[in-house]
Design a protein around this motif. Structure first.
Motif, PDB file in Angstrom:
ATOM      1  N   GLY B  34       0.833  -1.210   0.000  1.00 27.33           N
ATOM      2  CA  GLY B  34       0.000   0.000   0.000  1.00 27.33           C
ATOM      3  C   GLY B  34       0.860   1.250   0.000  1.00 27.33           C
ATOM      4  O   GLY B  34       1.824   1.342   0.753  1.00 27.33           O
ATOM      5  N   THR B  35       0.515   2.203  -0.878  1.00 26.46           N
ATOM      6  CA  THR B  35       1.247   3.479  -0.922  1.00 26.46           C
ATOM      7  C   THR B  35       0.257   4.627  -1.152  1.00 26.46           C
ATOM      8  O   THR B  35      -0.931   4.402  -1.429  1.00 26.46           O
ATOM      9  CB  THR B  35       2.286   3.511  -2.065  1.00 26.46           C
ATOM     10  N   ILE B  36       0.778   5.843  -1.071  1.00 30.20           N
ATOM     11  CA  ILE B  36      -0.048   7.034  -1.308  1.00 30.20           C
ATOM     12  C   ILE B  36       0.843   8.086  -1.952  1.00 30.20           C
ATOM     13  O   ILE B  36       2.047   8.143  -1.663  1.00 30.20           O
ATOM     14  CB  ILE B  36      -0.662   7.541   0.029  1.00 30.20           C
ATOM     15  N   THR B  80       7.287   9.563  -0.637  1.00 30.11           N
ATOM     16  CA  THR B  80       6.897   9.651   0.780  1.00 30.11           C
ATOM     17  C   THR B  80       7.850   8.896   1.701  1.00 30.11           C
ATOM     18  O   THR B  80       7.842   9.130   2.912  1.00 30.11           O
ATOM     19  CB  THR B  80       5.480   9.052   0.994  1.00 30.11           C
ATOM     20  N   GLY B  81       8.644   7.974   1.152  1.00 34.23           N
ATOM     21  CA  GLY B  81       9.542   7.166   1.985  1.00 34.23           C
ATOM     22  C   GLY B  81       8.820   6.104   2.788  1.00 34.23           C
ATOM     23  O   GLY B  81       9.423   5.434   3.626  1.00 34.23           O
ATOM     24  N   GLN B  82       7.519   5.937   2.541  1.00 36.27           N
ATOM     25  CA  GLN B  82       6.740   4.996   3.359  1.00 36.27           C
ATOM     26  C   GLN B  82       5.890   4.064   2.507  1.00 36.27           C
ATOM     27  O   GLN B  82       5.442   4.422   1.424  1.00 36.27           O
ATOM     28  CB  GLN B  82       5.806   5.782   4.300  1.00 36.27           C
ATOM     29  N   ILE B 154      14.892  -1.486  -0.153  1.00 39.04           N
ATOM     30  CA  ILE B 154      15.122  -1.965   1.218  1.00 39.04           C
ATOM     31  C   ILE B 154      14.332  -1.087   2.177  1.00 39.04           C
ATOM     32  O   ILE B 154      14.431   0.145   2.119  1.00 39.04           O
ATOM     33  CB  ILE B 154      16.608  -1.878   1.606  1.00 39.04           C
ATOM     34  N   GLY B 155      13.553  -1.702   3.046  1.00 42.30           N
ATOM     35  CA  GLY B 155      12.784  -0.931   4.013  1.00 42.30           C
ATOM     36  C   GLY B 155      12.902  -1.510   5.404  1.00 42.30           C
ATOM     37  O   GLY B 155      13.194  -2.693   5.577  1.00 42.30           O
ATOM     38  N   GLU B 156      12.681  -0.636   6.398  1.00 42.90           N
ATOM     39  CA  GLU B 156      12.717  -1.076   7.799  1.00 42.90           C
ATOM     40  C   GLU B 156      11.294  -1.154   8.346  1.00 42.90           C
ATOM     41  O   GLU B 156      10.467  -0.282   8.093  1.00 42.90           O
ATOM     42  CB  GLU B 156      13.549  -0.086   8.629  1.00 42.90           C
ATOM     43  N   ILE B 157      11.031  -2.221   9.089  1.00 38.68           N
ATOM     44  CA  ILE B 157       9.711  -2.387   9.720  1.00 38.68           C
ATOM     45  C   ILE B 157       9.622  -1.418  10.898  1.00 38.68           C
ATOM     46  O   ILE B 157      10.385  -1.530  11.854  1.00 38.68           O
ATOM     47  CB  ILE B 157       9.517  -3.838  10.225  1.00 38.68           C
TER      48      ILE B 157
END
Lengths: 203, 203
Positions: B34-36, B80-82, B154-157
């Motif tokens: 999911g993104t925005i 957004t980085g998210q 690569i993302g952090e939880i």
């Protein structure tokens, strides 16, 4: 519903956190990685972080944890440029799991775990004879990950050894028929039950 | 037993090869991303190449295919980085699969596929309300892969939203109880049957 934020995760006890984070991702591909060193000593290791990178050329990635000097799998891949990936079936999943134990360098997990090496012409590392889908891999790239000290190893599929009957008319490989199992977390193994195959999605 | 060498793979028809190579890896984690965007338009996409990179910090990687300029998921993550990762359950797997269709940029797959956005305080992108394990991700690194033009994100939880009851005393998350399904290839979905959980392996 609970929220676990990054502070809560950071404060978890080390082994609890490893179990928790490793089991967040659902059911994953689990594979035995076969390698050989230049002196001819074989090695077998269990990996659960192999991923599809692309179909043309056929590339797979896998995550290698912060490398101790005696990591046989990584050292052998670097030395020979070759490795094998082998699927795991229910009847030998305990032997496969045993290959995740930290045997001393130079001990072959084939013998220690009771699995059978299988060799193909013009390819050095051993396959697992018991596997029904065997992939011969050629090293393409080693990517050190600054973010956490792991390494991503990229390899190209050079050869696939499997029964023709596992392949459907459209190229789909029937993993149920192959008997492949999956892993959740680091130590929990599962067979699969079909839910459905869906047509290519269009808007 | 047959051998398919790299020449045979190269000569396969394009879609046949994609189906074949994508289904070689057994059962894989499948997740809705999911993104925005900055104008507040949401997007939902189906991924089957998310992998565990490390537990401390808790990092996940995912492969984004060669990026068309209108790839909403990737553009939104960069802006957004998210992003969010949401597991898929049997009762909405057809809607989840539908999110893999190539909707025009700006169309939200939530509405098009009949899934419900869920928001958390201080986090922009939508989660999938129907998912039982929801992960809030913060972008850490974008790695262009020269080897085939894909990108590893690569993302952090940062946050985990799930029922406490899914977590065993040692941190193990029960994906059976969560109802999580897996995917084989690009379009074949499976539930899991437990085979066994094994103790930490020692030589």
């Amino acid at each position: 519903m609970s929220n676990f934020n990054s502070l809560a995760v950071e404060q978890m006890e080390r082994r609890y956190r490893a179990t928790f984070i490793n089991s967040l991702l659902g059911f994953k591909y689990v594979t035995l990685v076969g390698t050989i060193n230049e002196a001819g000593v074989t090695n077998l290791a269990l990996f659960n972080s192999v991923f599809h990178l692309g179909a043309n050329p056929p590339l797979l990635g896998m995550v290698v944890r912060p490398v101790r000097p005696e990591n046989d799998t990584f050292n052998n891949i670097k030395a020979t440029g070759q490795y094998t990936l082998n699927n795991v079936l229910p009847y030998f999943y305990k032997q496969a799991h045993q290959a995740s134990a930290a045997y001393p360098s130079g001990v072959s997990e084939f013998e220690a775990c009771g699995l059978t090496p299988h060799y193909e012409e013009d390819f050095k590392p051993p396959f697992v004879a018991e596997a029904t889908i065997k992939l011969a891999m050629q090293l393409r790239e080693i990517m050190p990950m600054q973010v956490n000290g792991t390494t991503i190893v990229i390899g190209e599929i050079m050869n696939i050894i499997m029964d023709d009957a596992l392949i459907a008319a459209d190229g789909y490989v029937d993993q149920m028929e192959a008997g492949t199992i999956s892993v959740s977390g680091l130590d929990s193994y599962f067979t699969a039950q079909p839910l459905g195959r869906l047509p290519y999605a269009k808007p």
